[in-house]
Design an enzyme around this catalytic site. Structure first.
Site, PDB file in Angstrom:
ATOM      1  N   SER A 133      74.632  52.596  22.544  1.00 24.92           N
ATOM      2  CA  SER A 133      74.831  52.748  23.989  1.00 24.92           C
ATOM      3  C   SER A 133      75.232  51.454  24.687  1.00 24.92           C
ATOM      4  O   SER A 133      75.688  51.478  25.834  1.00 24.92           O
ATOM      5  CB  SER A 133      73.569  53.313  24.652  1.00 24.92           C
ATOM      6  N   LYS A 171      69.682  48.417  29.354  1.00 23.60           N
ATOM      7  CA  LYS A 171      70.606  48.957  30.339  1.00 23.60           C
ATOM      8  C   LYS A 171      71.001  47.883  31.347  1.00 23.60           C
ATOM      9  O   LYS A 171      70.221  46.981  31.647  1.00 23.60           O
ATOM     10  CB  LYS A 171      69.962  50.127  31.114  1.00 23.60           C
TER      11      LYS A 171
END
Length: 216
Positions: free
Chosen positions: A135, A172
């Site tokens: 990711s 993130k």
């Protein structure tokens, strides 16, 4: 490290220091070799400055001689831009499983410890987590990489944070907009995660990404 005469002088000085402390400890070449799992000839070549000695090996020799690494590089600091803080290391935990109850980070499992230069962990508490999945590949974070995190409960706009989401740690990019926190992946295949009043308790920033140790 492109200046070869300086490189030779660096390893000569380090070698002389190894010999000095070996003599002080009354160790023979063979004694020291056995303590670090090397041959007598290799120790002799280190002492003569004939071969390069890396940081890990220097750590092992320092431990065997019961001296601090700065003692073994004393007099050689001016060569090659050597930073003593980069040679002196500490063990930083690699967190496996964590939880967050009542806003308090709880370490439930430690995977191991990573030798880390002291210069990397100035200012605050640090830990590692291991990257999983793809990711964050556009931020050059790949599956298996070790990620050094400085513990803090908030980050600046656009910074990469370790975030606990439903008992699992993710990396993130963090953005904020009108009271909503947007957690963005660095792979277009993954959509953003939003932290709002409704799910505030299930999403928590654990810390800021400081270093990536690439998994080879």
């Amino acid at each position: 490290m492109s200046n070869k005469p300086d490189a030779k002088l660096f390893y000569l000085i380090v070698g002389n220091n190894i010999k000095k402390y070996r003599t002080i400890r009354n160790f023979s070449l063979q004694d020291l070799a056995e303590r670090v799992g090397l041959t007598k000839k290799t120790i002799q070549r280190y002492e003569n400055g004939e071969i390069k000695i890396d940081v890990d090996r220097l750590n092992e020799i320092a431990e065997a001689l019961d001296v601090e690494i700065p003692k073994l590089v004393e007099g050689a600091e001016t060569f090659l831009g050597v930073n003593l803080d980069d040679l002196d290391t500490v063990k930083v935990p690699i967190l496996g499983r964590v939880s967050c109850g009542d806003g308090i980070l709880n370490i439930e499992e430690i995977e191991g410890y990573e030798e880390t230069p002291k210069s990397w962990i100035r200012g605050g508490e640090h830990f590692y987590v291991r990257a999983e999945g793809d990711s964050m590949i556009n931020a050059r974070i790949f599956d298996g990489d070790l990620l050094l995190i400085r513990k803090q409960d908030d980050v600046e706009e656009g910074e990469i944070a370790a975030v606990l989401i439903d008992s699992k740690v993710y990396l993130k990019k963090v953005f904020k907009n009108d009271g909503i926190m947007v957690l963005q992946s660095e792979n277009p295949q993954y959509g953003p995660v939003f932290r709002t009043k409704e799910n505030y308790e299930t999403i928590k920033i654990l810390g800021k990404l400081k270093k990536i140790v690439i998994n080879m």
